[in-house]
Write a protein that holds these residues in place. Structure first.
Motif, PDB file in Angstrom:
ATOM      1  N   ASP A  48       0.840  -1.193   0.000  1.00 37.02           N
ATOM      2  CA  ASP A  48       0.000   0.000   0.000  1.00 37.02           C
ATOM      3  C   ASP A  48       0.877   1.245   0.000  1.00 37.02           C
ATOM      4  O   ASP A  48       1.040   1.909   1.023  1.00 37.02           O
ATOM      5  N   GLY A  49       1.453   1.540  -1.154  1.00 31.75           N
ATOM      6  CA  GLY A  49       2.316   2.699  -1.222  1.00 31.75           C
ATOM      7  C   GLY A  49       2.960   2.829  -2.579  1.00 31.75           C
ATOM      8  O   GLY A  49       2.457   2.343  -3.585  1.00 31.75           O
ATOM      9  N   ALA A  50       4.082   3.519  -2.610  1.00 27.91           N
ATOM     10  CA  ALA A  50       4.870   3.694  -3.832  1.00 27.91           C
ATOM     11  C   ALA A  50       6.304   3.294  -3.514  1.00 27.91           C
ATOM     12  O   ALA A  50       6.770   3.473  -2.384  1.00 27.91           O
ATOM     13  N   PRO A  85       4.618   3.801  -8.684  1.00 29.45           N
ATOM     14  CA  PRO A  85       3.770   4.689  -7.884  1.00 29.45           C
ATOM     15  C   PRO A  85       2.585   4.009  -7.225  1.00 29.45           C
ATOM     16  O   PRO A  85       1.987   4.573  -6.308  1.00 29.45           O
ATOM     17  N   HIS A  86       2.230   2.792  -7.672  1.00 30.58           N
ATOM     18  CA  HIS A  86       1.060   2.121  -7.113  1.00 30.58           C
ATOM     19  C   HIS A  86       1.421   0.882  -6.307  1.00 30.58           C
ATOM     20  O   HIS A  86       0.544   0.091  -5.955  1.00 30.58           O
ATOM     21  N   CYS A 101      16.826   0.621  -2.538  1.00 23.89           N
ATOM     22  CA  CYS A 101      15.394   0.377  -2.701  1.00 23.89           C
ATOM     23  C   CYS A 101      14.655   1.172  -1.638  1.00 23.89           C
ATOM     24  O   CYS A 101      15.083   1.216  -0.477  1.00 23.89           O
ATOM     25  N   GLY A 102      13.545   1.791  -2.011  1.00 26.77           N
ATOM     26  CA  GLY A 102      12.803   2.609  -1.062  1.00 26.77           C
ATOM     27  C   GLY A 102      11.317   2.432  -1.201  1.00 26.77           C
ATOM     28  O   GLY A 102      10.814   1.981  -2.239  1.00 26.77           O
ATOM     29  N   ALA A 103      10.586   2.778  -0.145  1.00 27.46           N
ATOM     30  CA  ALA A 103       9.126   2.666  -0.151  1.00 27.46           C
ATOM     31  C   ALA A 103       8.521   3.832   0.616  1.00 27.46           C
ATOM     32  O   ALA A 103       9.036   4.246   1.659  1.00 27.46           O
ATOM     33  N   PRO A 151       1.512   5.865 -14.511  1.00 29.60           N
ATOM     34  CA  PRO A 151       1.471   4.467 -14.952  1.00 29.60           C
ATOM     35  C   PRO A 151       1.958   3.542 -13.847  1.00 29.60           C
ATOM     36  O   PRO A 151       2.425   3.998 -12.788  1.00 29.60           O
ATOM     37  N   GLU A 152       1.872   2.244 -14.086  1.00 27.32           N
ATOM     38  CA  GLU A 152       2.323   1.274 -13.092  1.00 27.32           C
ATOM     39  C   GLU A 152       3.826   1.374 -12.854  1.00 27.32           C
ATOM     40  O   GLU A 152       4.307   1.110 -11.751  1.00 27.32           O
TER      41      GLU A 152
END
Length: 330
Positions: free
Chosen positions: A35-37, A68-69, A113-115, A131-132
């Motif tokens: 649930d994020g990007a 982004p999704h 890597c990040g979230a 976009p995805e």
């Protein structure tokens, strides 16, 4: 507060997560949807990003892939390697540095890597237009600010110094904004005939949105917003609805309620103060509008556990003004 910053503030929750990983081929890991990007930045070597739907994309040193999704995907040294599920996401541990114990023949791939956790219950329409997958190659001369942010991140991760723990979250926040800027700058104009991307590039609608976001407490009318846009009432209402996706006053209410939710979670100001900050002189009218939008009264919403709501970040405090300013209105 500018519009792009408001988009982030409306959806972000908590601190960004990040992990530096170093692996030697052959390797491949699968990331579950979340649930994020998220993003993957290649610091050294190369890798492949394999989306759930679509062709693999090669990532070279300096390349950045933005999801982004929060879509499911895999990252691998080679797209033919069968990926394995991570026992726990490396994004969950901000200080993880993955060094495999077994010696392997391949050259190393070093990645960041990040979230960013997002509130999907109230998604901002601009993020929905992404976009995805956004691939930003490291072309010389392009997106110099984004490249500068990635270099600073790489330096802080490689050589942590005093203040790094405070610098890294700030640099990750900056990286998110630079990535979104880069995509908005590169998106072909013919793709932006409608939607928020077009609204940001439309001087008239952009001016009206700035007015709403800059002063949600004002008793705006369609005529006043149209005057900001330099358009007649009818022409403005048509253009705004076409680009933004809802009529001007409907969007005003949506933004007021988004701002109110953030204020309720971030500060202990009385309901009357919060109501006034978003344009309501009556607590009853504010409570009715808030419950219609969120399904709870303002008081019940505020009493929810903080973990159940996204509006509790440091960015919120910067976006909505200082706590001292709110307390002065008690």
């Amino acid at each position: 507060m500018d519009l792009l910053s408001d988009v982030i503030t409306a959806m972000r929750r908590g601190q960004p997560h990040y992990a530096r990983t170093e692996r030697r081929a052959p390797w491949a890991v699968r990331h579950r949807p979340f649930d994020g990007a998220g993003f993957h930045l290649v610091l050294e070597g190369r890798s492949w990003l394999i989306p759930q739907d679509g062709s693999p994309i090669e990532l070279r040193a300096g390349d950045l892939a933005f999801l982004p999704h929060g879509s499911a995907h895999a990252v691998a040294a080679d797209p033919t390697v069968l990926p394995t599920d991570l026992p726990s996401s490396p994004l969950a541990d901000p200080h993880q540095d993955d060094h495999p114990d077994d010696a392997r023949a391949g050259s190393p791939t070093v990645m960041l890597c990040g979230a960013y956790l997002m509130n999907r219950a109230r998604p901002h329409p601009l993020l929905g237009e992404f976009p995805e997958l956004v691939h930003l190659p490291a072309h010389l001369g392009q997106h110099s600010s984004l490249r500068g942010a990635t270099e600073l991140l790489a330096t802080e991760l490689a050589e942590p110094r005093l203040g790094s723990d405070a610098l890294l979250p700030a640099l990750l926040d900056a990286l998110l904004l630079y990535v979104m800027r880069a995509w908005l700058d590169e998106r072909p104009r013919h793709e932006a005939a409608t939607g928020w991307t077009a609204a940001l590039h439309d001087p008239a609608i952009h001016a009206a949105l700035q007015g709403i976001h800059g002063a949600p407490h004002r008793p705006w009318t369609v005529e006043e917003l149209g005057a900001l846009a330099g358009l007649s009432r009818a022409a403005f209402a048509r253009r705004f609805t076409t680009l933004v996706g809802q009529p001007p006053l409907s969007y005003l209410t949506w933004w007021r309620m988004t701002t109110a939710a953030r204020l309720l979670r971030t500060y202990d100001a009385p309901l009357k103060t919060v109501a006034n900050r978003v344009g309501y002189t009556s607590e009853f009218a504010f409570s009715t509008a808030f419950k219609r939008e969120h399904g709870l009264t303002p008081g019940a919403y505020r009493r929810q556990p903080a973990s159940a709501d996204p509006h509790t970040t440091d960015a919120d405090r910067r976006a909505t003004g200082s706590g001292e300013h709110l307390r002065s209105e008690h």
